[in-house]
Design a protein around this motif. Structure first.
Motif, PDB file in Angstrom:
ATOM      1  N   VAL A  46       0.840  -1.208   0.000  1.00 55.15           N
ATOM      2  CA  VAL A  46       0.000   0.000   0.000  1.00 55.15           C
ATOM      3  C   VAL A  46       0.874   1.256   0.000  1.00 55.15           C
ATOM      4  O   VAL A  46       2.081   1.196   0.223  1.00 55.15           O
ATOM      5  N   ARG A  47       0.249   2.394  -0.215  1.00 52.40           N
ATOM      6  CA  ARG A  47       0.998   3.651  -0.207  1.00 52.40           C
ATOM      7  C   ARG A  47       1.492   3.956   1.206  1.00 52.40           C
ATOM      8  O   ARG A  47       0.792   3.679   2.189  1.00 52.40           O
ATOM      9  N   ASN A  48       2.664   4.548   1.285  1.00 45.99           N
ATOM     10  CA  ASN A  48       3.277   4.882   2.570  1.00 45.99           C
ATOM     11  C   ASN A  48       2.288   5.552   3.526  1.00 45.99           C
ATOM     12  O   ASN A  48       2.167   5.181   4.687  1.00 45.99           O
ATOM     13  N   TRP A  49       1.551   6.558   2.993  1.00 43.27           N
ATOM     14  CA  TRP A  49       0.656   7.320   3.849  1.00 43.27           C
ATOM     15  C   TRP A  49      -0.579   6.542   4.282  1.00 43.27           C
ATOM     16  O   TRP A  49      -1.341   6.996   5.136  1.00 43.27           O
ATOM     17  N   ASP A  50      -0.807   5.358   3.690  1.00 44.79           N
ATOM     18  CA  ASP A  50      -2.002   4.573   4.032  1.00 44.79           C
ATOM     19  C   ASP A  50      -1.715   3.437   5.011  1.00 44.79           C
ATOM     20  O   ASP A  50      -2.651   2.831   5.531  1.00 44.79           O
ATOM     21  N   VAL A  51      -0.439   3.133   5.255  1.00 46.17           N
ATOM     22  CA  VAL A  51      -0.096   1.965   6.084  1.00 46.17           C
ATOM     23  C   VAL A  51      -0.742   2.059   7.474  1.00 46.17           C
ATOM     24  O   VAL A  51      -1.416   1.134   7.933  1.00 46.17           O
ATOM     25  N   ALA A  52      -0.552   3.206   8.127  1.00 44.20           N
ATOM     26  CA  ALA A  52      -1.072   3.351   9.494  1.00 44.20           C
ATOM     27  C   ALA A  52      -2.599   3.274   9.511  1.00 44.20           C
ATOM     28  O   ALA A  52      -3.197   2.741  10.462  1.00 44.20           O
TER      29      ALA A  52
END
Lengths: 203, 272
Positions: A46-52
């Motif tokens: 997934v996109r970096n900003w979506d992991v959390a």
């Protein structure tokens, strides 16, 4: 089955390499594959900003993501392990050899890390106008869009090449963290702890 | 722009099958409570005493005719217990209620709750589990103890480490590392490694679990911010959805146990 969210790119590759060392087999997303199932794990690309976000909402049980993302999103997740990957810092940057920004009654700050920037200047009691940008942040002070920027700095080369310099450290140490969903950690603790222990030996 | 079909954020609208399901969940719950000799109570929507249960910022504030502060009910337990003891002066120890609570700015939460004055927690957990069985839901049941968190904070363990579950920092102390790995009753067999204060609290968890005839998971380091649960507490959850929570507390000098079932979340889980 434990689901792992990984950020596309270098961190995902480095994390999968750690899995390879633990399980002694190849872990690799093929082509544009977004899901990889192996050794009792499901990996999500997934996109970096979506992991959390994936982890917070339990679309994934655990994930690997930068501390800057966790901090910016104020994600309600557990931070189990410093993976010591992607080490950088978050800094205030401005025009080299020009500290006139310090005399302003209100600072205009360009950044993609709005919450981190707001909190930093708010703690210092400096009123700010935050301008959200999605990239090429260094451009903002050069063309007068902002007084300073708040951005991630690895080596400082990009700033230097654009006539900027680091003025202040906002977050002195940022790195990728192994994070876990709070309910997943309660429910799947033995599996997550086993993985954590193996990873800890390798980072 | 507000359209004619808009409703405020986080308010609840049920119709058709879901409205029927809500009614059935509440009816089944009421029947179970009555069969277990609970009395029913419905408390006012407006309250003077909610600050004891919730942070001020969560409350929807109003003023009475004398310009004194009051709020919409944000939590039922505090008012239920106070009204039973101070206003009704009832001898009944077991009470249930089916009513919503309201949080700032426009959040509505439909709840089914129970309070047992001078009760023991395993009774509440068993009853809560019975209700989940009636709803045909098999949640994860987690048992924790907020006193352990308070003891650790007094010992100097940072709140951030506890909130964020920084296992690396827990590993610096052998017994803390061991405690962070506790998951099942088996992990509570040998408690000799723990400081006395902690051992006592782990034993309380063990005692409660030994009175239950179903599986639970133990999370001694689970961090939570409670205004009134002050000892063992538990959570029922499934797929990241909190279905129910209960625990031990003291109000007006009386020890009690209680739990809330989050009706909206139960409806979502059943509907999935």
């Amino acid at each position: 089955m434990v689901t792992v969210a990984l950020p596309k790119g270098r961190i995902a590759q480095q994390t999968l390499h750690i899995f390879e060392q633990i399980f002694k087999e190849k872990f690799e997303f093929k082509g544009r594959e977004l899901i990889l199932k192996k050794a009792g794990f499901t990996f999500l690309n997934v996109r970096n900003w979506d992991v959390a976000t994936y982890v917070e909402y339990q679309a994934a049980d655990i994930g690997v993501v930068g501390y800057d993302v966790i901090k910016e999103l104020n994600s309600d997740v557990m931070e189990l392990l410093d993976m010591k990957l992607g080490v950088c810092k978050v800094c205030v940057g401005g025009i080299a050899n020009d500290d006139s920004y310090k005399n302003k009654t209100e600072l205009t700050v360009a950044t993609k890390l709005q919450n981190i920037a707001r909190e930093y200047f708010s703690k210092k009691g400096i009123p700010t106008k935050i301008i959200k940008l999605n990239g090429s942040i260094e451009l903002a002070p050069l063309i007068g869009l902002s007084d300073v920027i708040v951005d991630i700095v690895e080596t400082g080369t990009t700033m230097k090449e654009n006539g900027l310099e680091i003025k202040e450290d906002v977050l002195e140490y940022v790195s990728a963290r192994l994070i876990a969903n709070k309910n997943s950690f309660v429910e799947k603790k033995p599996q997550i702890i086993k993985l954590y222990e193996s990873m800890k030996e390798l980072v | 722009m507000i359209y004619s079909h808009d409703i405020p954020s986080e308010t609840k609208l049920y119709f058709g099958k879901r409205a029927k399901l809500k009614r059935e969940i509440e009816a089944v719950s009421a029947e179970v409570f009555e069969n277990n000799e609970f009395d029913e109570i419905v408390t006012p929507y407006f309250s003077y005493h909610q600050q004891e249960a919730l942070d001020n910022v969560q409350l929807i504030k109003l003023n009475d005719p004398y310009n004194k502060d009051l709020t919409l009910r944000g939590d039922s337990s505090v008012d239920v217990i106070r009204l039973i003891i101070k206003r009704l002066k009832s001898n009944s120890k077991k009470w249930f209620y089916i009513q919503p609570v309201f949080r700032y700015p426009t959040k509505e939460i439909n709840q089914i709750g129970a309070e047992i004055l001078e009760g023991v927690l395993y009774e509440a957990i068993k009853l809560n589990k019975l209700l989940m069985d009636k709803f045909n839901i098999k949640p994860i049941i987690q048992i924790s103890n907020i006193k352990i968190i308070h003891i650790l904070e007094k010992m100097g363990i940072s709140t951030e480490d506890l909130q964020k579950g920084h296992l690396e920092n827990f590993a610096k102390i052998d017994w803390l590392k061991q405690m962070s790995y506790i998951h099942s009753l088996q992990d509570l067999q040998d408690l000799s490694i723990y400081p006395e204060e902690i051992r006592v609290e782990l034993l309380k968890i063990k005692d409660i679990i030994q009175n239950l005839d179903f599986d639970v998971v133990i999370a001694p380091l689970f961090y939570a911010n409670f205004n009134y649960y002050d000892g063992i507490f538990y959570r029922f959850f499934i797929n990241n959805v909190l279905l129910s929570m209960g625990g031990e507390y003291e109000i007006e000098g009386i020890r009690a146990v209680g739990f809330s079932i989050y009706t909206d979340n139960v409806i979502s889980s059943i509907s999935k």
